[in-house]
Design an enzyme around this catalytic site. Structure first.
Site, short mmCIF file in Angstrom:
data_model
loop_
_atom_site.label_atom_id
_atom_site.label_comp_id
_atom_site.label_asym_id
_atom_site.label_seq_id
_atom_site.Cartn_x
_atom_site.Cartn_y
_atom_site.Cartn_z
N ASP A 1 -8.45 -11.29 17.80
CA ASP A 1 -8.48 -12.23 18.23
C ASP A 1 -8.32 -14.07 17.93
OD1 ASP A 1 -10.61 -13.15 18.71
OD2 ASP A 1 -11.48 -12.59 20.23
N ASP B 1 -20.85 -10.80 29.12
CA ASP B 1 -20.09 -10.11 29.60
C ASP B 1 -19.67 -9.22 29.38
OD1 ASP B 1 -18.01 -11.39 28.16
OD2 ASP B 1 -17.17 -12.18 30.60
N GLU C 1 -12.07 -9.14 28.76
CA GLU C 1 -13.29 -9.53 29.42
C GLU C 1 -13.15 -8.58 30.17
OE1 GLU C 1 -14.38 -12.17 29.10
OE2 GLU C 1 -12.83 -13.65 28.29
#
Lengths: 284, 544
Positions: free
Chosen positions: A72, A141, A148
């Site tokens: 990324d 997370d 995400e």
């Protein structure tokens, strides 16, 4: 899936570094048939990079015929910004090894046509013959790359809005000023990672403990995108003791026993191979 | 001692052969602009002779160095700058025998040999000359690149606008004032004063012009703004407070240095406000620190928050008219006697001519001085410089320090450094006797006298009179690190980045930032010895 547990982040880095080096060397890459490696950024993989650099300096591994694809990059951050993933990869890894610059691929977060950039990236991975081994890390997370919570588990390289937690976690790199943290990133998709022939994930530290437990002890769930790994045929997670804090004792014991058995199997296999080679040698 | 290891990637066998001309120094500590030492690689382009941005080269040009040099943990520093050096290796920049070729060969000899001391750029310094000699000498000192040697960046004219009482080794009959202000400067130095930098490969190169003068001498203070107005074309990289110069005004681009002076605190401060950026060999050839009027040395203590010097030009003018403020009135008696002492000593000194340690062999500063008022003070330009500009950079000047342990006591060196770190510029002020290979012994000098060389100390035979400095820059750096207790990194900064900034050439010299010239010095991190030296991306010297 295998889970390897080591005492601390440094030992995790050593384990993965040795593992990747062995995989590359066994692959015997050539310019025509390079080893295609997927790479992450962040603090977790740094010990791995350090160890790989050490192996390179010791002459035990060359990246001459390795092609890399990074996971990324932020959107709109100048390439030479101190927090850009270009800067990170150059500083932590590429500048210290012998990889030819043309073999390196990182998404361009400053491309005029961001969607075109993502599509071209997927194509470039295909053209390189697919990714042999994708090294990854996870967020608190449970995100893998910038996928995400809530990301499609069949996603491809695309533009993503960063979750509020991620922005907050990254603020420390931008002078603790949330307004300076980029809000968007280009990232490979969960499916892009899943398509690679092998996935290796680094998970270190207490803060990642819950994510690890959710990813391997519960069902496949897009709220913990790493859990998609449960469907991958050849996945390896390497964690330190701290990161196992939320796991069941049973889980830890199970994976530790797998490691022992695995070692035994590998030793036996190696012996069988050597014996057969030796016999071959004699008959010649 | 560290060892270097050269590796050629991709089959070429080093310099001159195949490969992309890029070179990577690895396993080294880079001497950074902030005085730190950072473990990092440095990439240079040997064909262009510059330092490159490694990350940009990698990602944008898709290149990586075909040659790698492992420095074995050594410090990689920008090449040292020496902005005050009178001569070395038997040649004196101030002596012109009428033969251009001989002079140039002396210049190139120094340039090619001085690299062994880690110096890759120097500003040859000439002491006060016959006026007719200046145009010739300065034209010979135009910037010069020598093959395999250090860069000659221009000139440092020490004199002739000096204070007689602090003339040091300068010939008193040649010392003068500037009654026609800037015109006097133009007259004295000739056309080189306004010359533009040479153009190399279509780009303007560095041309350093430094003038050491005493601001209290008539006509000097008022000339500083004009002298120091930067050459517009060559100063694109630096923003200057006085960049508003109009085209009809002449531009000189001089770095004005206060020296050989007894300027009062007020005049010294006024000189800085007018554009002076440097103090010549701090502590030497100037009044010693007096707490009520700290004079030139006191500039190191100027606070941006509280500026004790007169902020309005009017106040200075009041003083020129002769009226004393009550504060100084009490010392008036002392001043008178002071001048008498100066006069007496002057007569004494003039009977013994010859070059004697021009920085140290000076008249003792009489008590009560420095209280000479400016003879004339033209309307100051201070008013045109805003407080903000003063806060930004130029509110305290840089200062040259001779760190041979003699010209300034180690404690004084540390005191100055602690007061103003970023302004510290190491200089050798070396004489022709500077030559690390010259063994200790007795050498013939001038006027039938002999010189005794002991280490880098020079004495006149049969006396303990110091006859100038013979210290090399690498020794200065090592001394400085010892005297101040700062690390080698900070000491190196005082011989690289600080002087480059003072001269506004920090985009090309004294730094490892991308785009700067690949002038490099490799240093042993333990003792500070120079291991190898590179100029323009080529190795020009190495130990062994």
């Amino acid at each position: 899936m295998r889970l390897i547990i080591r005492d601390d982040p440094a030992s995790v880095g050593t384990y993965i570094g040795d593992y990747i080096a062995k995989r590359i060397n066994d692959f015997k890459p050539t310019p025509e048939r390079p080893f295609v490696l997927g790479l992450p950024t962040g603090s977790s993989p740094i010990p791995t990079y350090k160890h790989l650099i050490g192996l390179h300096k010791a002459g035990k591994i060359s990246f001459e015929n390795v092609v890399t694809f990074n996971m990324d990059e932020y959107v709109g951050l100048p390439q030479d910004h101190s927090e850009s993933y270009h800067t990170f990869m150059f500083r932590e890894f590429f500048s210290h090894i012998d990889i030819p610059p043309k073999n390196v691929h990182i998404l361009n977060g400053n491309a005029v046509d961001l969607i075109g950039e993502c599509k071209a990236y997927e194509q470039a991975i295909k053209d390189a013959g697919g990714i042999e081994l994708f090294l990854g890390g996870i967020g608190e997370d449970g995100h893998i790359a910038f996928n995400e919570p809530g990301s499609s588990l069949t996603s491809r390289t695309r533009i993503k809005t960063l979750a509020y937690d991620t922005i907050q976690a990254n603020a420390r790199f931008f002078g603790n000023d949330i307004s300076k943290v980029p809000r968007m990133a280009l990232t490979v998709g969960v499916q892009t990672v899943m398509d690679s022939r092998e996935v290796v994930v680094v998970v270190t530290g207490l803060r990642k403990a819950l994510a690890l437990s959710k990813a391997i002890e519960e069902g496949v769930n897009h709220l913990w995108t790493l859990s998609a790994l449960q469907l991958h045929p050849w996945a390896l997670i390497v964690a330190d003791e701290d990161a196992t804090n939320e796991l069941h004792v049973k889980t830890v014991k199970y994976f530790k026993s797998i490691e022992r058995v695995q070692e035994e199997v590998e030793r036996n296999h190696e012996e069988v191979r050597r014996n057969s080679e030796g016999r071959q040698g004699n008959t010649w | 001692m560290t060892s270097t290891f050269v590796k050629n990637v991709g089959g070429d066998d080093g310099e001159g052969s195949a490969g992309n001309g890029l070179l990577c120094f690895t396993n080294c500590l880079l001497a950074m602009e902030n005085g730190s030492l950072v473990e990092k690689d440095l990439w240079i382009d040997t064909s262009k002779g510059i330092i490159v941005d490694s990350q940009k080269t990698f990602f944008q040009l898709r290149e990586r160095p075909s040659r790698i040099i492992d420095l074995g943990g050594a410090i990689l520093s920008p090449g040292f700058l020496d902005i005050q050096i009178n001569g070395a290796y038997g040649f004196d920049f101030s002596i012109y025998t009428g033969n251009d070729e001989e002079y140039v060969s002396g210049l190139t000899r120094i340039a090619s040999r001085i690299v062994e001391t880690g110096v890759t750029s120097l500003v040859p310094t000439i002491i006060t000359q016959e006026q007719s000699l200046y145009p010739k000498l300065l034209s010979l000192l135009r910037p010069r690149k020598t093959k395999g040697g250090a860069n000659l960046l221009g000139w440092h004219a020490e004199g002739p606008f000096l204070q007689l009482a602090k003339r040091g080794a300068h010939e008193p009959t040649l010392i003068r004032s500037a009654p026609k202000e800037i015109e006097s400067f133009a007259e004295t130095y000739g056309p080189e004063l306004s010359a533009t930098p040479p153009v190399v490969n279509g780009k303007e190169d560095v041309y350093v012009k430094i003038i050491t003068a005493a601001p209290e001498i008539p006509g000097i203070l008022s000339s500083i703004p004009a002298l120091t107005r930067p050459l517009l074309s060559s100063s694109s990289s630096t923003s200057s407070a006085s960049s508003t110069s109009s085209s009809e005004k002449k531009e000189y681009g001089v770095t004005f240095s206060i020296g050989h002076s007894i300027a009062s605190s007020d005049i010294a401060a006024e000189a800085v406000k007018s554009g002076a950026r440097l103090i010549t060999h701090l502590f030497n050839a100037m009044p010693q620190l007096h707490h009520r009027d700290p004079s030139i040395i006191g500039l190191l203590g100027v606070s941006p928050a509280f500026n004790s010097s007169p902020s309005s030009p009017a106040k200075v003018q009041t003083k020129t008219s002769g009226s004393m403020t009550p504060r100084v009135a009490g010392v008036k008696e002392g001043k008178k006697t002071g001048i008498e002492v100066v006069k007496k000593k002057l007569n004494l000194a003039s009977s013994t001519p010859g070059v004697v340690s021009e920085a140290i062999s000076e008249l003792p500063t009489p008590p009560g001085s420095p209280l000479l008022n400016p003879h004339t003070t033209a309307p100051s330009r201070a008013a045109s410089i805003s407080n903000l500009d003063l806060l930004e950079e130029g509110w305290r000047p840089y200062y040259g320090l001779i760190v041979d342990g003699i010209h300034s006591h180690p404690n004084s060196v540390r005191l100055a450094y602690m007061a103003h770190k970023d302004g510290c510029v190491l200089i050798t002020d070396a004489m022709a006797f500077m030559d690390p290979h010259l063994p200790d012994g007795i050498y013939p000098w001038r006027d039938g006298k002999n010189l005794v060389r002991r280490g880098y100390k020079l004495f006149i035979e049969g006396s303990d009179t110091l006859a100038g400095s013979a210290v090399s820059m690498d020794s200065c750096i090592q001394n400085f690190a010892r005297f101040t207790g700062c690390g080698l990194g900070e000491a190196i900064k005082c011989a690289t980045y600080n002087p480059a900034r003072c001269l506004r050439i920090e985009n090309k010299k004294g730094t490892l930032r991308p785009g700067a010239d690949a002038d490099l010095t490799v240093i042993d991190p333990v003792g500070g010895d120079v291991l190898s030296v590179w100029v323009d991306g080529r190795e020009v010297w190495s130990r062994e």
